[in-house]
Design a protein around this motif. Structure first.
Motif, PDB file in Angstrom:
ATOM      1  N   PRO A 189     -18.349   4.725  -1.003  1.00  0.00           N
ATOM      2  CA  PRO A 189     -17.104   3.003  -1.167  1.00  0.00           C
ATOM      3  C   PRO A 189     -16.012   3.037  -0.083  1.00  0.00           C
ATOM      4  O   PRO A 189     -15.693   4.343  -0.377  1.00  0.00           O
ATOM      5  CB  PRO A 189     -16.598   3.329  -2.988  1.00  0.00           C
ATOM      6  CG  PRO A 189     -17.953   4.524  -3.045  1.00  0.00           C
ATOM      7  CD  PRO A 189     -18.263   5.322  -1.998  1.00  0.00           C
ATOM      8  N   LEU A 190     -15.721   1.997   0.620  1.00  0.00           N
ATOM      9  CA  LEU A 190     -14.737   2.057   1.631  1.00  0.00           C
ATOM     10  C   LEU A 190     -13.176   1.868   0.599  1.00  0.00           C
ATOM     11  O   LEU A 190     -13.076   0.516   0.754  1.00  0.00           O
ATOM     12  CB  LEU A 190     -15.173   1.044   2.120  1.00  0.00           C
ATOM     13  CG  LEU A 190     -16.525   1.335   3.151  1.00  0.00           C
ATOM     14  CD1 LEU A 190     -16.464   0.169   3.986  1.00  0.00           C
ATOM     15  CD2 LEU A 190     -15.953   2.451   4.056  1.00  0.00           C
ATOM     16  N   TYR A 191     -12.715   2.943  -0.048  1.00  0.00           N
ATOM     17  CA  TYR A 191     -11.338   2.228  -0.737  1.00  0.00           C
ATOM     18  C   TYR A 191     -10.036   2.693   0.645  1.00  0.00           C
ATOM     19  O   TYR A 191     -10.009   3.539   1.060  1.00  0.00           O
ATOM     20  CB  TYR A 191     -11.235   3.465  -1.491  1.00  0.00           C
ATOM     21  CG  TYR A 191     -11.782   2.952  -2.743  1.00  0.00           C
ATOM     22  CD1 TYR A 191     -11.023   2.620  -3.697  1.00  0.00           C
ATOM     23  CD2 TYR A 191     -12.963   3.220  -3.040  1.00  0.00           C
ATOM     24  CE1 TYR A 191     -11.395   2.418  -5.484  1.00  0.00           C
ATOM     25  CE2 TYR A 191     -13.908   3.266  -4.318  1.00  0.00           C
ATOM     26  CZ  TYR A 191     -12.795   2.430  -6.129  1.00  0.00           C
ATOM     27  OH  TYR A 191     -14.017   2.099  -6.766  1.00  0.00           O
ATOM     28  N   LEU A 192      -9.504   1.116   0.775  1.00  0.00           N
ATOM     29  CA  LEU A 192      -8.317   1.500   1.362  1.00  0.00           C
ATOM     30  C   LEU A 192      -7.635   2.378   1.132  1.00  0.00           C
ATOM     31  O   LEU A 192      -6.755   2.614  -0.004  1.00  0.00           O
ATOM     32  CB  LEU A 192      -7.657   0.072   2.030  1.00  0.00           C
ATOM     33  CG  LEU A 192      -8.485  -0.504   2.578  1.00  0.00           C
ATOM     34  CD1 LEU A 192      -7.454  -1.928   3.107  1.00  0.00           C
ATOM     35  CD2 LEU A 192      -8.700  -0.382   4.311  1.00  0.00           C
ATOM     36  N   ASP A 193      -7.017   3.371   2.482  1.00  0.00           N
ATOM     37  CA  ASP A 193      -5.666   3.940   2.115  1.00  0.00           C
ATOM     38  C   ASP A 193      -4.620   3.709   1.400  1.00  0.00           C
ATOM     39  O   ASP A 193      -4.050   3.222   2.022  1.00  0.00           O
ATOM     40  CB  ASP A 193      -5.187   4.872   3.966  1.00  0.00           C
ATOM     41  CG  ASP A 193      -4.497   5.934   3.077  1.00  0.00           C
ATOM     42  OD1 ASP A 193      -5.237   7.349   2.829  1.00  0.00           O
ATOM     43  OD2 ASP A 193      -3.135   6.283   2.826  1.00  0.00           O
ATOM     44  N   ARG A 194      -4.024   4.168   0.651  1.00  0.00           N
ATOM     45  CA  ARG A 194      -2.248   3.651  -0.414  1.00  0.00           C
ATOM     46  C   ARG A 194      -1.667   3.368   0.943  1.00  0.00           C
ATOM     47  O   ARG A 194      -0.924   2.586   0.755  1.00  0.00           O
ATOM     48  CB  ARG A 194      -2.148   4.574  -1.254  1.00  0.00           C
ATOM     49  CG  ARG A 194      -3.126   4.662  -2.579  1.00  0.00           C
ATOM     50  CD  ARG A 194      -3.635   3.877  -3.515  1.00  0.00           C
ATOM     51  NE  ARG A 194      -5.107   3.267  -3.071  1.00  0.00           N
ATOM     52  CZ  ARG A 194      -4.291   1.825  -3.266  1.00  0.00           C
ATOM     53  NH1 ARG A 194      -5.241   1.163  -3.962  1.00  0.00           N
ATOM     54  NH2 ARG A 194      -6.073   0.967  -3.035  1.00  0.00           N
ATOM     55  N   ARG A 195      -1.675   3.561   2.010  1.00  0.00           N
ATOM     56  CA  ARG A 195      -0.637   3.444   2.660  1.00  0.00           C
ATOM     57  C   ARG A 195      -0.604   2.774   3.320  1.00  0.00           C
ATOM     58  O   ARG A 195       0.208   1.800   3.675  1.00  0.00           O
ATOM     59  CB  ARG A 195      -0.218   5.000   3.608  1.00  0.00           C
ATOM     60  CG  ARG A 195       0.533   4.658   5.490  1.00  0.00           C
ATOM     61  CD  ARG A 195       1.971   4.424   4.668  1.00  0.00           C
ATOM     62  NE  ARG A 195       3.066   4.408   5.829  1.00  0.00           N
ATOM     63  CZ  ARG A 195       3.703   3.344   5.896  1.00  0.00           C
ATOM     64  NH1 ARG A 195       3.933   2.754   4.414  1.00  0.00           N
ATOM     65  NH2 ARG A 195       4.873   2.603   6.290  1.00  0.00           N
ATOM     66  N   ILE A 196      -1.432   2.779   3.933  1.00  0.00           N
ATOM     67  CA  ILE A 196      -1.969   1.137   4.919  1.00  0.00           C
ATOM     68  C   ILE A 196      -1.874   0.216   3.687  1.00  0.00           C
ATOM     69  O   ILE A 196      -1.506  -1.154   4.338  1.00  0.00           O
ATOM     70  CB  ILE A 196      -4.065   1.059   5.045  1.00  0.00           C
ATOM     71  CG1 ILE A 196      -4.352   1.969   5.920  1.00  0.00           C
ATOM     72  CG2 ILE A 196      -4.359  -0.459   5.658  1.00  0.00           C
ATOM     73  CD1 ILE A 196      -3.146   2.541   7.241  1.00  0.00           C
ATOM     74  N   VAL A 197      -2.521   0.029   1.812  1.00  0.00           N
ATOM     75  CA  VAL A 197      -2.789  -1.317   1.248  1.00  0.00           C
ATOM     76  C   VAL A 197      -0.436  -1.654   0.659  1.00  0.00           C
ATOM     77  O   VAL A 197      -0.315  -2.849   0.941  1.00  0.00           O
ATOM     78  CB  VAL A 197      -3.160  -0.580   0.031  1.00  0.00           C
ATOM     79  CG1 VAL A 197      -3.087  -2.080  -0.379  1.00  0.00           C
ATOM     80  CG2 VAL A 197      -4.606  -0.640   0.415  1.00  0.00           C
ATOM     81  N   ARG A 198      -0.403  -0.497   0.615  1.00  0.00           N
ATOM     82  CA  ARG A 198       1.389  -1.240   1.206  1.00  0.00           C
ATOM     83  C   ARG A 198       1.712  -1.257   2.216  1.00  0.00           C
ATOM     84  O   ARG A 198       3.001  -2.247   2.209  1.00  0.00           O
ATOM     85  CB  ARG A 198       2.075   0.693   1.256  1.00  0.00           C
ATOM     86  CG  ARG A 198       3.172   0.304   0.265  1.00  0.00           C
ATOM     87  CD  ARG A 198       3.967   1.861   0.035  1.00  0.00           C
ATOM     88  NE  ARG A 198       3.455   2.399  -1.543  1.00  0.00           N
ATOM     89  CZ  ARG A 198       4.142   3.775  -1.385  1.00  0.00           C
ATOM     90  NH1 ARG A 198       4.852   3.931  -1.326  1.00  0.00           N
ATOM     91  NH2 ARG A 198       3.647   4.081  -2.941  1.00  0.00           N
ATOM     92  N   PHE A 199       1.875  -1.100   3.201  1.00  0.00           N
ATOM     93  CA  PHE A 199       2.060  -1.255   4.214  1.00  0.00           C
ATOM     94  C   PHE A 199       1.496  -2.498   4.870  1.00  0.00           C
ATOM     95  O   PHE A 199       2.663  -3.899   4.682  1.00  0.00           O
ATOM     96  CB  PHE A 199       1.448  -1.053   5.555  1.00  0.00           C
ATOM     97  CG  PHE A 199       1.807  -1.478   6.830  1.00  0.00           C
ATOM     98  CD1 PHE A 199       3.161  -0.909   7.459  1.00  0.00           C
ATOM     99  CD2 PHE A 199       1.228  -2.043   7.933  1.00  0.00           C
ATOM    100  CE1 PHE A 199       3.652  -1.043   8.360  1.00  0.00           C
ATOM    101  CE2 PHE A 199       1.371  -2.714   8.898  1.00  0.00           C
ATOM    102  CZ  PHE A 199       3.653  -2.201   9.562  1.00  0.00           C
ATOM    103  N   ILE A 200       0.298  -3.470   4.292  1.00  0.00           N
ATOM    104  CA  ILE A 200       0.130  -4.769   4.643  1.00  0.00           C
ATOM    105  C   ILE A 200       1.272  -5.460   3.100  1.00  0.00           C
ATOM    106  O   ILE A 200       1.150  -6.703   3.848  1.00  0.00           O
ATOM    107  CB  ILE A 200      -0.983  -4.986   3.688  1.00  0.00           C
ATOM    108  CG1 ILE A 200      -2.149  -3.865   4.926  1.00  0.00           C
ATOM    109  CG2 ILE A 200      -1.836  -6.104   3.425  1.00  0.00           C
ATOM    110  CD1 ILE A 200      -3.759  -4.069   4.918  1.00  0.00           C
TER     111      ILE A 200
END
Length: 734
Positions: free
Chosen positions: A206-217
């Motif tokens: 499953p393609l879970y985005l990294d927490r850092r990337i989600v936070r940056f978005i």
């Protein structure tokens, strides 16, 4: 602008980031809707047939095993894919227009900065859909028939993209080849290989985005929680003090940094607090690039592999706008370079051109692999550069008062960071200490606290409590001490501005020999020099230096000279003839090693650039080779009658209650050293205190009698002349 033109402009540009995300969600739902219509079987009642948790009917099993899509089905689906990809490109174009007008859409920023291709962006966006809208979680669960898979797998994403098996295979190859690139956006991808990758294969993860990337978005100014506390980000527009000295160094390191390229790194070495990080900040301002300043000590304490940390730094560099990465305060190991080599190996796989700052020079034995090392050693600040720093920093501070910046610069060879700390700490001390010390004293003591050394292990610090005015010596001897102090005060002028540094490769220190009987003021003279120069004085513990083991004394002495240089203190060797004595004729191995030690000392004396004072009772005990290498040889004789009277008149503190004392008689009748006079004065004060009255002649004479007895002379009452009557009652004492 007409209504038609405004309408067309709205079609080509977003009015807000919210509008972008709304359209992006619609784009994602279009992909899901199209795929569900083409590839998901339903019952006659419109229900989806789930597999897990119930038995399959024959009809349902036949549906799973049906022939793949063919002919017109595939061509119609591919046409839909093309239309959705055109929509994706329109999203990009409208986002770019919005950003060009001063707005920001973080999704588009990520797309541009990391260089996604169209299919990779499609994968990234589908993974983000479930983060942006929980409805997508339910959709992906149903489409994959697995309640644990709330994010799309690569397999599902590829099947949604195309029904053509040949094209699906090509996409699987493409994803596998770019897996390392995709991993930096997926949860756990930077730290280690997932366990699920081994269980299910890459396509089933499953393609879970990294927490850092989600936070940056959602928050472009956010920090990587793993790197928080270890990394500081500086934008080119951030406040930064002007370069007061070494402005030309910025252009030098800029050329070297650009020469290092994508397959190299810049290595800056030099004194701690020497301004290396400050230079790097000015470099980044010149390049108009952000800076990630990495605290190497904190970074290496994180519980992650070197490779994972480097990749995380590389990702953060891109997120922050192609930031320069500076790995600051690297502690270069003495022997085992494996840890550093692992880091260089990981850096070689990134597009970073990092900058290292360190105290030590680069070790050629470190295996850099494909990376090219561009090294620059920053020399210590010159006296003139230190003077400029002192003047500018003092003028910018709240400190008021006359300060000789030139003398401060010449006395203490401090780096830029230490000078700034001294000024800042002195401002605080002036507020808390309420003027108990002068500004100059506070600055000098602040300088001493900045010097890191371990001299106290083999030497004892002596407080410099005497001044040159209190030193009672003949004018000739005092002039020698003044000349020695001037060699220190004007060292920068003679060796720097006047060019004598180029004429003298060694012997630029200040060396003195004090000789004379015990108690004549040799230690007091050393304290007076330390006071005059505002330097600390350390008396070397001879017992700790001398060793019966071959080479041990040299090792300890070498360390003393090294720490003395670091501390910028005065080294005072009392009874130095035990260490610096005459060389003897070689009769056995012991004589051979003793002479080798003497040669070692001669070498150290020539190399030492600080202040060294040797004290001895008998000058003739010294090796002549030593004497020739000392600039000043000062005799401290027993004081004559006139000097003894001066000492007697100065020895008693103002606060001491005393009757009228006959200083002339004491100086004329008793040949004493300055040390003996001090001992007698102190002893007399204790006698008076015990009797509850002031100091009188009887107290002085009683202690004087005891002092003479130490040297083997028993004094009678008649020996005290006109004061013999006072000593009649002292018969038999002692």
């Amino acid at each position: 602008m007409s209504d038609k033109e405004q309408y067309q402009e709205r079609l080509l540009c977003y009015s807000s980031a919210e509008e972008y995300f709304k359209e992006l969600t619609g784009w994602g739902k279009a992909w899901v809707s199209r795929y569900s219509q083409a590839a998901v079987d339903t019952s006659e009642e419109g229900e989806i047939s789930l597999i897990k948790g119930k038995l399959l009917f024959k009809r349902e099993l036949a549906g799973l095993c049906r022939e793949p899509f063919v002919g017109e089905e595939i061509s119609q689906y591919e046409a839909g894919t093309e239309r959705l990809m055109e929509w994706q490109e329109l999203l990009h174009e409208k986002s770019r227009q919005y950003i060009s007008r001063g707005g920001m859409i973080t999704m588009e920023y990520i797309y541009q900065m990391f260089g996604f291709d169209a299919f990779e962006w499609y994968l990234f966006t589908l993974a983000f859909m479930a983060e942006a809208d929980t409805q997508f979680e339910r959709i992906f669960v149903v489409l994959q028939d697995d309640f644990e898979k709330k994010r799309p797998t690569l397999d599902l994403c590829i099947r949604m993209f195309t029904l053509d098996e040949e094209r699906q295979y090509e996409l699987k190859q493409r994803v596998t080849a770019r897996w390392d690139f995709l991993c930096q956006f997926l949860e756990g991808g930077l730290e280690e290989l997932w366990g699920s990758e081994r269980r299910e294969g890459i396509l089933g993860i499953p393609l879970y985005l990294d927490r850092r990337i989600v936070r940056f978005i959602y928050d472009m100014d956010s920090e990587d929680p793993v790197l928080r506390g270890s990394v500081s980000c500086y934008l080119p527009s951030a406040p930064l003090k002007d370069m007061l000295v070494r402005r030309e160094q910025v252009e030098v390191i800029k050329r070297m940094y650009e020469a290092a390229g994508d397959h190299g790194f810049l290595y800056l070495s030099g004194d701690q607090d020497g301004g290396k990080k400050f230079l790097v900040r000015h470099l980044c301002r010149s390049l108009q690039r952000p800076l990630l300043m990495v605290n190497m000590k904190r970074l290496t304490q994180l519980r992650y592999s070197t490779d994972a940390l480097v990749r995380r730094l590389a990702r953060e560099s891109v997120l922050k706008g192609s930031a320069v990465v500076c790995l600051a305060d690297l502690e270069l190991p003495e022997e085992d370079f494996s840890g550093l080599e692992d880091m260089l190996h990981s850096l070689a796989d990134t597009c970073l051109t990092p900058i290292f700052t360190a105290g030590k020079k680069w070790q050629e034995s470190v295996k850099t692999g494909e990376l090219r090392c561009m090294e620059l050693e920053l020399p210590a600040l010159s006296p003139e550069e230190r003077r400029v720093l002192w003047q500018e920093l003092l003028s910018e501070s709240s400190l008021e008062g006359e300060v000789d910046a030139e003398r401060l610069a010449a006395t203490y060879q401090l780096p830029a960071g230490a000078i700034e700390r001294v000024v800042r700490e002195t401002e605080s001390r002036l507020l808390t200490e309420q003027g108990t010390e002068s500004l100059e004293k506070l600055l000098y003591s602040g300088c001493q606290r900045q010097l890191v050394h371990s001299l106290g292990q083999d030497a004892v610090r002596i407080p410099a409590q005497y001044t040159m005015e209190e030193l009672i010596l003949a004018d000739a001897q005092k002039q020698l001490l003044t000349d020695a102090c001037n060699m220190v005060k004007y060292h920068h002028q003679v060796f720097g501005a006047w060019g004598f540094r180029q004429k003298m490769a060694y012997g630029r220190g200040v060396s003195m020999i004090f000789y004379g009987p015990p108690g004549t003021g040799k230690t007091m003279g050393a304290q007076a020099i330390a006071n005059e120069l505002n330097l600390e004085l350390y008396r070397v513990d001879m017992a700790s230096v001398l060793s019966k083991y071959v080479g041990e004394s040299e090792k300890k002495l070498g360390n003393i000279f090294e720490q003395g240089q670091r501390s910028q203190s005065i080294l005072f060797f009392d009874e130095a003839d035990a260490l610096f004595g005459k060389r003897s004729e070689v009769k056995d191995s012991q004589d051979k090693y003793a002479n080798a030690s003497t040669a070692f000392l001669l070498q150290k004396l020539e190399e030492y650039q600080g202040i060294i004072i040797l004290a001895t009772n008998l000058l003739q005990n010294f090796d002549q080779a030593f004497c020739r290498r000392f600039q000043f040889i000062v005799e401290f004789p027993l004081p004559d009658e006139q000097k003894r009277e001066e000492i007697w008149r100065q020895v008693f503190p103002e606060a001491l209650p005393r009757e009228e004392l006959d200083y002339t008689y004491l100086a004329r009748e008793f040949t004493l050293s300055g040390s003996q006079i001090k001992n007698i004065a102190a002893g007399a004060a204790f006698l008076a205190a015990g009797e509850g009255g002031p100091v009188e002649m009887i107290h002085i004479l009683r202690v004087l009698k005891r002092e003479k007895k130490k040297t083997g002379k028993n004094m009678l009452a008649s020996d005290f002349g006109v004061y013999g009557y006072l000593m009649e009652s002292e018969r038999g004492e002692g």
